[in-house]
Design a protein around this motif. Structure first.
Motif, PDB file in Angstrom:
ATOM      1  N   GLN A 196      13.019 -11.970   7.107  1.00 51.57           N
ATOM      2  CA  GLN A 196      12.275 -10.714   6.981  1.00 51.57           C
ATOM      3  C   GLN A 196      12.938  -9.666   7.866  1.00 51.57           C
ATOM      4  O   GLN A 196      13.237  -9.932   9.027  1.00 51.57           O
ATOM      5  CB  GLN A 196      10.828 -10.936   7.414  1.00 51.57           C
ATOM      6  N   ILE A 197      13.155  -8.481   7.316  1.00 59.93           N
ATOM      7  CA  ILE A 197      13.782  -7.405   8.077  1.00 59.93           C
ATOM      8  C   ILE A 197      12.728  -6.421   8.573  1.00 59.93           C
ATOM      9  O   ILE A 197      12.647  -6.123   9.760  1.00 59.93           O
ATOM     10  CB  ILE A 197      14.846  -6.670   7.230  1.00 59.93           C
ATOM     11  N   VAL A 198      11.912  -5.906   7.669  1.00 58.07           N
ATOM     12  CA  VAL A 198      10.900  -4.915   8.046  1.00 58.07           C
ATOM     13  C   VAL A 198       9.823  -4.869   6.963  1.00 58.07           C
ATOM     14  O   VAL A 198      10.104  -5.123   5.793  1.00 58.07           O
ATOM     15  CB  VAL A 198      11.531  -3.513   8.252  1.00 58.07           C
ATOM     16  N   GLN A 199       8.594  -4.550   7.374  1.00 57.83           N
ATOM     17  CA  GLN A 199       7.533  -4.322   6.398  1.00 57.83           C
ATOM     18  C   GLN A 199       7.369  -2.826   6.219  1.00 57.83           C
ATOM     19  O   GLN A 199       7.134  -2.095   7.178  1.00 57.83           O
ATOM     20  CB  GLN A 199       6.208  -4.935   6.828  1.00 57.83           C
ATOM     21  N   LEU A 200       7.516  -2.384   4.986  1.00 56.79           N
ATOM     22  CA  LEU A 200       7.372  -0.968   4.653  1.00 56.79           C
ATOM     23  C   LEU A 200       5.965  -0.734   4.120  1.00 56.79           C
ATOM     24  O   LEU A 200       5.423  -1.566   3.393  1.00 56.79           O
ATOM     25  CB  LEU A 200       8.419  -0.567   3.624  1.00 56.79           C
ATOM     26  N   LYS A 201       5.406   0.396   4.483  1.00 58.37           N
ATOM     27  CA  LYS A 201       4.040   0.703   4.040  1.00 58.37           C
ATOM     28  C   LYS A 201       3.965   2.181   3.680  1.00 58.37           C
ATOM     29  O   LYS A 201       4.201   3.041   4.516  1.00 58.37           O
ATOM     30  CB  LYS A 201       3.055   0.379   5.173  1.00 58.37           C
ATOM     31  N   ALA A 202       3.661   2.457   2.429  1.00 58.25           N
ATOM     32  CA  ALA A 202       3.491   3.838   1.961  1.00 58.25           C
ATOM     33  C   ALA A 202       2.002   4.125   1.799  1.00 58.25           C
ATOM     34  O   ALA A 202       1.194   3.205   1.689  1.00 58.25           O
ATOM     35  CB  ALA A 202       4.222   4.052   0.648  1.00 58.25           C
ATOM     36  N   GLN A 203       1.656   5.404   1.784  1.00 52.79           N
ATOM     37  CA  GLN A 203       0.276   5.842   1.568  1.00 52.79           C
ATOM     38  C   GLN A 203       0.236   6.695   0.301  1.00 52.79           C
ATOM     39  O   GLN A 203       1.185   7.426   0.013  1.00 52.79           O
ATOM     40  CB  GLN A 203      -0.206   6.701   2.742  1.00 52.79           C
ATOM     41  N   ASP A 204      -0.867   6.582  -0.421  1.00 50.66           N
ATOM     42  CA  ASP A 204      -1.084   7.424  -1.593  1.00 50.66           C
ATOM     43  C   ASP A 204      -2.507   7.946  -1.512  1.00 50.66           C
ATOM     44  O   ASP A 204      -3.445   7.169  -1.393  1.00 50.66           O
ATOM     45  CB  ASP A 204      -0.875   6.610  -2.881  1.00 50.66           C
ATOM     46  N   ASN A 205      -2.674   9.267  -1.558  1.00 51.99           N
ATOM     47  CA  ASN A 205      -4.002   9.861  -1.396  1.00 51.99           C
ATOM     48  C   ASN A 205      -4.851   9.848  -2.661  1.00 51.99           C
ATOM     49  O   ASN A 205      -5.953  10.385  -2.663  1.00 51.99           O
ATOM     50  CB  ASN A 205      -3.871  11.297  -0.875  1.00 51.99           C
ATOM     51  N   ASP A 206      -4.343   9.243  -3.734  1.00 52.40           N
ATOM     52  CA  ASP A 206      -5.144   9.083  -4.939  1.00 52.40           C
ATOM     53  C   ASP A 206      -6.042   7.858  -4.798  1.00 52.40           C
ATOM     54  O   ASP A 206      -5.808   6.992  -3.957  1.00 52.40           O
ATOM     55  CB  ASP A 206      -4.245   8.918  -6.170  1.00 52.40           C
ATOM     56  N   THR A 207      -7.052   7.779  -5.662  1.00 55.55           N
ATOM     57  CA  THR A 207      -7.954   6.638  -5.646  1.00 55.55           C
ATOM     58  C   THR A 207      -7.737   5.782  -6.886  1.00 55.55           C
ATOM     59  O   THR A 207      -7.084   6.189  -7.840  1.00 55.55           O
ATOM     60  CB  THR A 207      -9.424   7.095  -5.600  1.00 55.55           C
ATOM     61  N   GLY A 208      -8.315   4.589  -6.856  1.00 57.80           N
ATOM     62  CA  GLY A 208      -8.231   3.690  -8.004  1.00 57.80           C
ATOM     63  C   GLY A 208      -6.800   3.324  -8.328  1.00 57.80           C
ATOM     64  O   GLY A 208      -5.951   3.221  -7.444  1.00 57.80           O
ATOM     65  N   ARG A 209      -6.532   3.137  -9.612  1.00 56.11           N
ATOM     66  CA  ARG A 209      -5.189   2.707 -10.013  1.00 56.11           C
ATOM     67  C   ARG A 209      -4.133   3.746  -9.683  1.00 56.11           C
ATOM     68  O   ARG A 209      -2.966   3.416  -9.518  1.00 56.11           O
ATOM     69  CB  ARG A 209      -5.154   2.307 -11.484  1.00 56.11           C
ATOM     70  N   ASN A 210      -4.519   5.017  -9.578  1.00 53.97           N
ATOM     71  CA  ASN A 210      -3.555   6.061  -9.218  1.00 53.97           C
ATOM     72  C   ASN A 210      -3.034   5.889  -7.798  1.00 53.97           C
ATOM     73  O   ASN A 210      -2.016   6.479  -7.435  1.00 53.97           O
ATOM     74  CB  ASN A 210      -4.173   7.452  -9.362  1.00 53.97           C
ATOM     75  N   GLY A 211      -3.744   5.128  -6.976  1.00 51.75           N
ATOM     76  CA  GLY A 211      -3.307   4.890  -5.605  1.00 51.75           C
ATOM     77  C   GLY A 211      -2.848   3.465  -5.349  1.00 51.75           C
ATOM     78  O   GLY A 211      -2.513   3.105  -4.232  1.00 51.75           O
ATOM     79  N   PHE A 212      -2.823   2.646  -6.408  1.00 54.52           N
ATOM     80  CA  PHE A 212      -2.395   1.252  -6.267  1.00 54.52           C
ATOM     81  C   PHE A 212      -0.871   1.203  -6.252  1.00 54.52           C
ATOM     82  O   PHE A 212      -0.228   1.643  -7.205  1.00 54.52           O
ATOM     83  CB  PHE A 212      -2.951   0.404  -7.418  1.00 54.52           C
ATOM     84  N   LEU A 213      -0.278   0.670  -5.175  1.00 54.02           N
ATOM     85  CA  LEU A 213       1.171   0.742  -4.996  1.00 54.02           C
ATOM     86  C   LEU A 213       1.870  -0.597  -5.194  1.00 54.02           C
ATOM     87  O   LEU A 213       1.346  -1.649  -4.821  1.00 54.02           O
ATOM     88  CB  LEU A 213       1.497   1.249  -3.586  1.00 54.02           C
ATOM     89  N   THR A 214       3.062  -0.514  -5.764  1.00 55.92           N
ATOM     90  CA  THR A 214       3.995  -1.638  -5.788  1.00 55.92           C
ATOM     91  C   THR A 214       5.322  -1.134  -5.230  1.00 55.92           C
ATOM     92  O   THR A 214       5.625   0.059  -5.289  1.00 55.92           O
ATOM     93  CB  THR A 214       4.199  -2.208  -7.208  1.00 55.92           C
ATOM     94  N   TYR A 215       6.116  -2.064  -4.705  1.00 57.07           N
ATOM     95  CA  TYR A 215       7.365  -1.715  -4.041  1.00 57.07           C
ATOM     96  C   TYR A 215       8.549  -2.290  -4.798  1.00 57.07           C
ATOM     97  O   TYR A 215       8.447  -3.332  -5.441  1.00 57.07           O
ATOM     98  CB  TYR A 215       7.360  -2.260  -2.605  1.00 57.07           C
ATOM     99  N   GLY A 216       9.671  -1.593  -4.704  1.00 53.25           N
ATOM    100  CA  GLY A 216      10.898  -2.050  -5.348  1.00 53.25           C
ATOM    101  C   GLY A 216      12.116  -1.503  -4.616  1.00 53.25           C
ATOM    102  O   GLY A 216      12.000  -0.678  -3.710  1.00 53.25           O
TER     103      GLY A 216
END
Length: 177
Positions: free
Chosen positions: A97-117
């Motif tokens: 493991q190198i680092v855990q990245l964490k983004a924020q999205d100010n939308d609610t529901g599925r509009n704020g559900f995040l996946t990483y790539g």
């Protein structure tokens, strides 16, 4: 010979129940439903009843239930706290493991559900857990034989409607001797 013409009798439309907050109006002769004021997401879904009545005989009518759902707009893209990170990784380290990245999205529901790539993983040297945002190396690095610095561009993508939005972060990984 008597010729009779058929005339289509007009129909009157009305909303009979279910729209207590007065969000909708209906055109009485063509049945087109329109909003009458700005919609509040928290008040929906709304179910209301529309009645079509024969204009020449009020005893002849039919009802239909109309369900209206409001979809929240995808207003915001995901944002990382920093668009550039620097991490060090000792050579000959096993996959780690190198680092855990964490983004924020100010939308609610599925509009704020995040996946990483990852946009560029330098072959298969890096991978990211699409749910947790943890960035991993997949094999050891050789300081003398391979590049000593990698720039990995990571994205966070929301599940927005009608389109998904992305935010980006560049992770500079320096291999140490």
């Amino acid at each position: 010979v008597e010729i009779s013409a058929l005339y289509k009798l007009p129909v009157n439309y009305s909303i009979t129940s279910g729209d207590e907050k007065g969000y909708f109006i209906i055109h009485s002769s063509n049945g087109i439903i329109r909003t009458s004021k700005n919609l509040k997401l928290e008040d929906f879904p709304v179910n209301f009843k529309v009645q079509a009545t024969d204009s020449s005989n009020a005893a002849i009518f039919n009802d239909v239930e109309v369900k209206v759902e409001v979809m929240d707009e995808n207003n915001f893209p995901p944002v990382f706290p920093s668009s550039l990170l620097e991490e060090r990784l000792p050579e000959n380290s096993p996959a780690t493991q190198i680092v855990q990245l964490k983004a924020q999205d100010n939308d609610t529901g599925r509009n704020g559900f995040l996946t990483y790539g990852i946009l560029n993983g330098h072959g298969l040297k890096f991978r990211i857990n699409e749910t947790t945002g943890i960035l991993y190396s997949t094999a050891p690095f050789d300081y003398e034989e391979e590049p000593t610095e990698y720039q990995v561009v990571v994205y966070a993508e929301d599940d927005g409607i009608p389109e998904k939005k992305r935010g980006y972060c560049t992770v500079v990984i320096k291999i140490t001797d």
